[in-house]
Write an enzyme that holds these catalytic residues in place. Sequence first.
Site, PDB file in Angstrom:
ATOM      1  N   ASP A   1      16.087  69.663  61.821  1.00 36.58           N
ATOM      2  CA  ASP A   1      17.319  70.115  62.472  1.00 36.58           C
ATOM      3  C   ASP A   1      18.162  70.994  61.544  1.00 36.58           C
ATOM      4  O   ASP A   1      18.155  70.803  60.326  1.00 36.58           O
ATOM      5  CB  ASP A   1      18.129  68.883  62.921  1.00 36.58           C
TER       6      ASP A   1
ATOM      7  N   HIS B   1      15.322  79.965  63.317  1.00 39.79           N
ATOM      8  CA  HIS B   1      14.023  79.365  63.666  1.00 39.79           C
ATOM      9  C   HIS B   1      12.884  80.041  62.891  1.00 39.79           C
ATOM     10  O   HIS B   1      11.926  79.382  62.505  1.00 39.79           O
ATOM     11  CB  HIS B   1      13.786  79.450  65.178  1.00 39.79           C
TER      12      HIS B   1
ATOM     13  N   LEU C   1      -6.142  65.693  57.005  1.00 36.21           N
ATOM     14  CA  LEU C   1      -4.683  65.546  56.980  1.00 36.21           C
ATOM     15  C   LEU C   1      -4.144  65.709  58.409  1.00 36.21           C
ATOM     16  O   LEU C   1      -4.323  66.749  59.025  1.00 36.21           O
ATOM     17  CB  LEU C   1      -4.108  66.631  56.077  1.00 36.21           C
TER      18      LEU C   1
HETATM   19  C1  IPE Z   1      16.401  67.400  67.702  1.00 38.44           C
HETATM   20  O1  IPE Z   1      17.370  68.330  67.403  1.00 38.44           O
HETATM   21  C2  IPE Z   1      15.182  68.084  68.274  1.00 38.44           C
HETATM   22  C3  IPE Z   1      14.378  68.827  67.324  1.00 38.44           C
HETATM   23  C4  IPE Z   1      14.579  68.924  66.047  1.00 38.44           C
HETATM   24  C5  IPE Z   1      13.241  69.493  67.908  1.00 38.44           C
HETATM   25  P1  IPE Z   1      18.501  68.734  68.445  1.00 38.44           P
HETATM   26  O2  IPE Z   1      19.323  69.778  67.787  1.00 38.44           O
HETATM   27  O3  IPE Z   1      17.903  69.085  69.756  1.00 38.44           O
HETATM   28  O4  IPE Z   1      19.309  67.361  68.608  1.00 38.44           O
HETATM   29  P2  IPE Z   1      20.804  67.106  69.039  1.00 38.44           P
HETATM   30  O5  IPE Z   1      21.062  67.910  70.288  1.00 38.44           O
HETATM   31  O6  IPE Z   1      21.685  67.540  67.917  1.00 38.44           O
HETATM   32  O7  IPE Z   1      20.886  65.632  69.254  1.00 38.44           O
HETATM   33  C1  IPE Z   2      16.339  72.426  65.149  1.00 42.30           C
HETATM   34  O1  IPE Z   2      17.379  73.256  64.787  1.00 42.30           O
HETATM   35  C2  IPE Z   2      15.233  73.157  65.824  1.00 42.30           C
HETATM   36  C3  IPE Z   2      15.042  72.825  67.247  1.00 42.30           C
HETATM   37  C4  IPE Z   2      15.753  71.992  67.950  1.00 42.30           C
HETATM   38  C5  IPE Z   2      13.961  73.507  67.906  1.00 42.30           C
HETATM   39  P1  IPE Z   2      18.547  73.556  65.807  1.00 42.30           P
HETATM   40  O2  IPE Z   2      18.184  74.770  66.596  1.00 42.30           O
HETATM   41  O3  IPE Z   2      18.875  72.365  66.622  1.00 42.30           O
HETATM   42  O4  IPE Z   2      19.724  73.902  64.805  1.00 42.30           O
HETATM   43  P2  IPE Z   2      21.224  73.434  64.905  1.00 42.30           P
HETATM   44  O5  IPE Z   2      21.209  71.919  65.000  1.00 42.30           O
HETATM   45  O6  IPE Z   2      21.796  74.050  66.128  1.00 42.30           O
HETATM   46  O7  IPE Z   2      21.843  73.914  63.644  1.00 42.30           O
HETATM   47 MG    MG Z   3      20.124  70.788  66.309  1.00 48.35          MG
END
Ligand code: IPE
Ligand code: IPE
Ligand code: MG
Length: 236
Positions: free
Chosen positions: A23, A40, A133
């Site tokens: 995240d 990303h 792995l």
């Molecule tokens: C969790 O992150 C999902 C992934 C890392 C794929 P999110 O950004 O979607 O989670 P919330 O919305 O902060 O709970």
């Molecule tokens: C996690 O990073 C990746 C996915 C959920 C695919 P985010 O896109 O949720 O990044 P933040 O949490 O908004 O910074």
């Molecule tokens: Mg996020």
Amino acid sequence: MFLKKKPAVTVDARLKHIAFIMDGNGRWAKKRSMPREYGHISGAKTFKTIIRYCGDIGIRMITVYAFSTENWKRPKEEVDAILKLLSDYIDDAEASMDENNIRLVFLGDKSIFPPELRDKIDHVENISKDKELLLNIALNYGGRAEITHACNTLMASGRTSVCEEDLSAAMYTSHCPDPDLIVRTGGDKRISNFLLWQAAYAELYFTDTLWPDLKPAEIDKIVADFYGRKRRFGGI
Ligand code: IPE
Ligand code: IPE
Ligand code: MG
């Protein structure tokens, strides 16, 4: 794979399976006044580095949360960018299949994806199935959806009552043990529907580091912290 320097930790049987909630990509990009997609792209690079490093230090099973059942709520451009990065990763994994030792398994409901992506996923899972792995990629994955799917599968097979082992065997993760350690980057202290069933006795580690900033040195620190913990599993 050769490491430039000796890692600060060595991994033993206590840490067979590590999972990551990757995240913070969006915030990483925002800090740089860049579009979320840029975060990303950077996150995808970190993903490759971290997977390689975990393998190098001897972790045999890794699960990453790449796209949740709730992430469809995001703008279409962002969803498309994430799925394109995953599709590119599969192409890379296929092209380098002979040089790496990674078995790829996708966790989640694949039926929602276009046939080309589904075929690609099936193909790479198939050609990598004897590699050592394990890398599980949770894609269109949600813990609640998984438990519901497992219940429906068991009912469809005629079961009227089930035990915990039946449910474990009907999960997307039936091929591996539960994670020993779940790491979430990005500063939020929540699970966000990840591995709800499997996380029952996982150790949890939360770091403020945004996913694109995560470095192997922090993995050393996280692993060392894990080894400092006493897992009791309800015992004394
Ligand atoms: C969790 O992150 C999902 C992934 C890392 C794929 P999110 O950004 O979607 O989670 P919330 O919305 O902060 O709970
Ligand atoms: C996690 O990073 C990746 C996915 C959920 C695919 P985010 O896109 O949720 O990044 P933040 O949490 O908004 O910074
Ligand atoms: Mg996020």
